[in-house]
Design a protein around this motif. Structure first.
Motif, PDB file in Angstrom:
ATOM      1  N   LYS A 197       0.849  -1.181   0.000  1.00  0.00           N
ATOM      2  CA  LYS A 197       0.000   0.000   0.000  1.00  0.00           C
ATOM      3  C   LYS A 197       0.886   1.232   0.000  1.00  0.00           C
ATOM      4  O   LYS A 197       1.820   1.334   0.795  1.00  0.00           O
ATOM      5  CB  LYS A 197      -0.904  -0.022   1.232  1.00  0.00           C
ATOM      6  CG  LYS A 197      -1.849   1.150   1.311  1.00  0.00           C
ATOM      7  CD  LYS A 197      -2.872   0.999   2.421  1.00  0.00           C
ATOM      8  CE  LYS A 197      -2.217   0.978   3.772  1.00  0.00           C
ATOM      9  NZ  LYS A 197      -3.170   0.982   4.887  1.00  0.00           N
ATOM     10  N   LEU A 198       0.606   2.148  -0.908  1.00  0.00           N
ATOM     11  CA  LEU A 198       1.324   3.405  -0.994  1.00  0.00           C
ATOM     12  C   LEU A 198       0.382   4.512  -0.538  1.00  0.00           C
ATOM     13  O   LEU A 198      -0.750   4.609  -1.038  1.00  0.00           O
ATOM     14  CB  LEU A 198       1.784   3.672  -2.425  1.00  0.00           C
ATOM     15  CG  LEU A 198       2.672   4.900  -2.542  1.00  0.00           C
ATOM     16  CD1 LEU A 198       4.122   4.465  -2.497  1.00  0.00           C
ATOM     17  CD2 LEU A 198       2.382   5.640  -3.803  1.00  0.00           C
ATOM     18  N   TYR A 212       4.988  16.627   0.447  1.00  0.00           N
ATOM     19  CA  TYR A 212       4.263  15.385   0.698  1.00  0.00           C
ATOM     20  C   TYR A 212       5.171  14.369   1.377  1.00  0.00           C
ATOM     21  O   TYR A 212       6.392  14.434   1.260  1.00  0.00           O
ATOM     22  CB  TYR A 212       3.760  14.779  -0.624  1.00  0.00           C
ATOM     23  CG  TYR A 212       2.830  15.698  -1.367  1.00  0.00           C
ATOM     24  CD1 TYR A 212       1.465  15.682  -1.112  1.00  0.00           C
ATOM     25  CD2 TYR A 212       3.313  16.587  -2.313  1.00  0.00           C
ATOM     26  CE1 TYR A 212       0.604  16.523  -1.788  1.00  0.00           C
ATOM     27  CE2 TYR A 212       2.463  17.439  -2.994  1.00  0.00           C
ATOM     28  CZ  TYR A 212       1.113  17.403  -2.731  1.00  0.00           C
ATOM     29  OH  TYR A 212       0.270  18.243  -3.391  1.00  0.00           O
ATOM     30  N   PHE A 213       4.555  13.420   2.037  1.00  0.00           N
ATOM     31  CA  PHE A 213       5.255  12.282   2.603  1.00  0.00           C
ATOM     32  C   PHE A 213       4.655  11.029   1.971  1.00  0.00           C
ATOM     33  O   PHE A 213       3.442  10.814   2.045  1.00  0.00           O
ATOM     34  CB  PHE A 213       5.132  12.260   4.127  1.00  0.00           C
ATOM     35  CG  PHE A 213       5.778  13.459   4.754  1.00  0.00           C
ATOM     36  CD1 PHE A 213       7.134  13.468   5.010  1.00  0.00           C
ATOM     37  CD2 PHE A 213       5.032  14.590   5.043  1.00  0.00           C
ATOM     38  CE1 PHE A 213       7.744  14.588   5.551  1.00  0.00           C
ATOM     39  CE2 PHE A 213       5.628  15.708   5.586  1.00  0.00           C
ATOM     40  CZ  PHE A 213       6.993  15.706   5.840  1.00  0.00           C
ATOM     41  N   ILE A 214       5.508  10.248   1.314  1.00  0.00           N
ATOM     42  CA  ILE A 214       5.065   9.051   0.613  1.00  0.00           C
ATOM     43  C   ILE A 214       5.520   7.842   1.413  1.00  0.00           C
ATOM     44  O   ILE A 214       6.711   7.672   1.668  1.00  0.00           O
ATOM     45  CB  ILE A 214       5.650   9.014  -0.810  1.00  0.00           C
ATOM     46  CG1 ILE A 214       5.210  10.265  -1.570  1.00  0.00           C
ATOM     47  CG2 ILE A 214       5.219   7.749  -1.534  1.00  0.00           C
ATOM     48  CD1 ILE A 214       5.813  10.387  -2.950  1.00  0.00           C
ATOM     49  N   SER A 215       4.572   7.007   1.808  1.00  0.00           N
ATOM     50  CA  SER A 215       4.874   5.812   2.601  1.00  0.00           C
ATOM     51  C   SER A 215       4.514   4.565   1.807  1.00  0.00           C
ATOM     52  O   SER A 215       3.427   4.475   1.244  1.00  0.00           O
ATOM     53  CB  SER A 215       4.086   5.809   3.901  1.00  0.00           C
ATOM     54  OG  SER A 215       4.449   6.903   4.710  1.00  0.00           O
ATOM     55  N   LEU A 216       5.435   3.617   1.794  1.00  0.00           N
ATOM     56  CA  LEU A 216       5.191   2.318   1.184  1.00  0.00           C
ATOM     57  C   LEU A 216       5.154   1.287   2.296  1.00  0.00           C
ATOM     58  O   LEU A 216       6.112   1.151   3.053  1.00  0.00           O
ATOM     59  CB  LEU A 216       6.285   1.972   0.177  1.00  0.00           C
ATOM     60  CG  LEU A 216       6.179   0.594  -0.476  1.00  0.00           C
ATOM     61  CD1 LEU A 216       4.886   0.466  -1.272  1.00  0.00           C
ATOM     62  CD2 LEU A 216       7.383   0.337  -1.369  1.00  0.00           C
ATOM     63  N   GLN A 217       4.036   0.594   2.395  1.00  0.00           N
ATOM     64  CA  GLN A 217       3.849  -0.419   3.433  1.00  0.00           C
ATOM     65  C   GLN A 217       3.700  -1.789   2.788  1.00  0.00           C
ATOM     66  O   GLN A 217       2.882  -1.982   1.895  1.00  0.00           O
ATOM     67  CB  GLN A 217       2.615  -0.109   4.262  1.00  0.00           C
ATOM     68  CG  GLN A 217       2.335  -1.124   5.340  1.00  0.00           C
ATOM     69  CD  GLN A 217       1.098  -0.777   6.151  1.00  0.00           C
ATOM     70  OE1 GLN A 217       0.440   0.234   5.928  1.00  0.00           O
ATOM     71  NE2 GLN A 217       0.779  -1.619   7.104  1.00  0.00           N
ATOM     72  N   THR A 218       4.520  -2.743   3.243  1.00  0.00           N
ATOM     73  CA  THR A 218       4.403  -4.137   2.835  1.00  0.00           C
ATOM     74  C   THR A 218       4.437  -4.994   4.091  1.00  0.00           C
ATOM     75  O   THR A 218       4.559  -4.469   5.201  1.00  0.00           O
ATOM     76  CB  THR A 218       5.558  -4.566   1.893  1.00  0.00           C
ATOM     77  OG1 THR A 218       6.772  -4.590   2.635  1.00  0.00           O
ATOM     78  CG2 THR A 218       5.678  -3.646   0.702  1.00  0.00           C
ATOM     79  N   GLU A 219       4.395  -6.302   3.919  1.00  0.00           N
ATOM     80  CA  GLU A 219       4.475  -7.173   5.091  1.00  0.00           C
ATOM     81  C   GLU A 219       5.852  -7.112   5.744  1.00  0.00           C
ATOM     82  O   GLU A 219       6.021  -7.527   6.890  1.00  0.00           O
ATOM     83  CB  GLU A 219       4.124  -8.622   4.724  1.00  0.00           C
ATOM     84  CG  GLU A 219       5.053  -9.221   3.721  1.00  0.00           C
ATOM     85  CD  GLU A 219       4.400  -9.480   2.377  1.00  0.00           C
ATOM     86  OE1 GLU A 219       5.085 -10.042   1.526  1.00  0.00           O
ATOM     87  OE2 GLU A 219       3.247  -9.127   2.164  1.00  0.00           O
TER      88      GLU A 219
END
Length: 93
Positions: A45-46, A75-82
């Motif tokens: 999820k980004l 902006y702050f861009i977050s990449l969420q993975t397991e």
């Protein structure tokens, strides 16, 4: 203080357990920014958040690279993975 024992010594980070790194370019950008990652992910999820903490966009990511158009701002861009979450700052002029 003659005997010193060191337990649980960490000598490195296993890449499989490392947070999901990604690249944002150009930065600063002029409206259009590209987000890229060397490795593909099956489930991620980004999230793009502005400086007021408002979620500007939230995307399910499967294929890299991809481009996105944003109005001027920070902006702050977050990449969420397991494997974890990593956040990067982006400036759009």
């Amino acid at each position: 203080l003659d005997n010193i024992n060191i337990n649980n010594l960490v000598t490195g980070i296993d890449e499989a357990d490392a947070p999901p790194d990604f690249t944002v370019y150009p930065n600063p950008a002029e409206h259009v920014v590209t987000i890229d990652r060397k490795l593909t992910i099956d489930n991620g999820k980004l999230t793009i958040v502005n400086t007021l903490g408002q979620v500007v966009q939230q995307l399910s990511i499967i294929n890299f690279p991809f481009s996105i158009e944003l109005p001027p701002g920070v902006y702050f861009i977050s990449l969420q993975t397991e494997d974890g979450v990593i956040t990067k700052k982006l400036i759009v002029k």
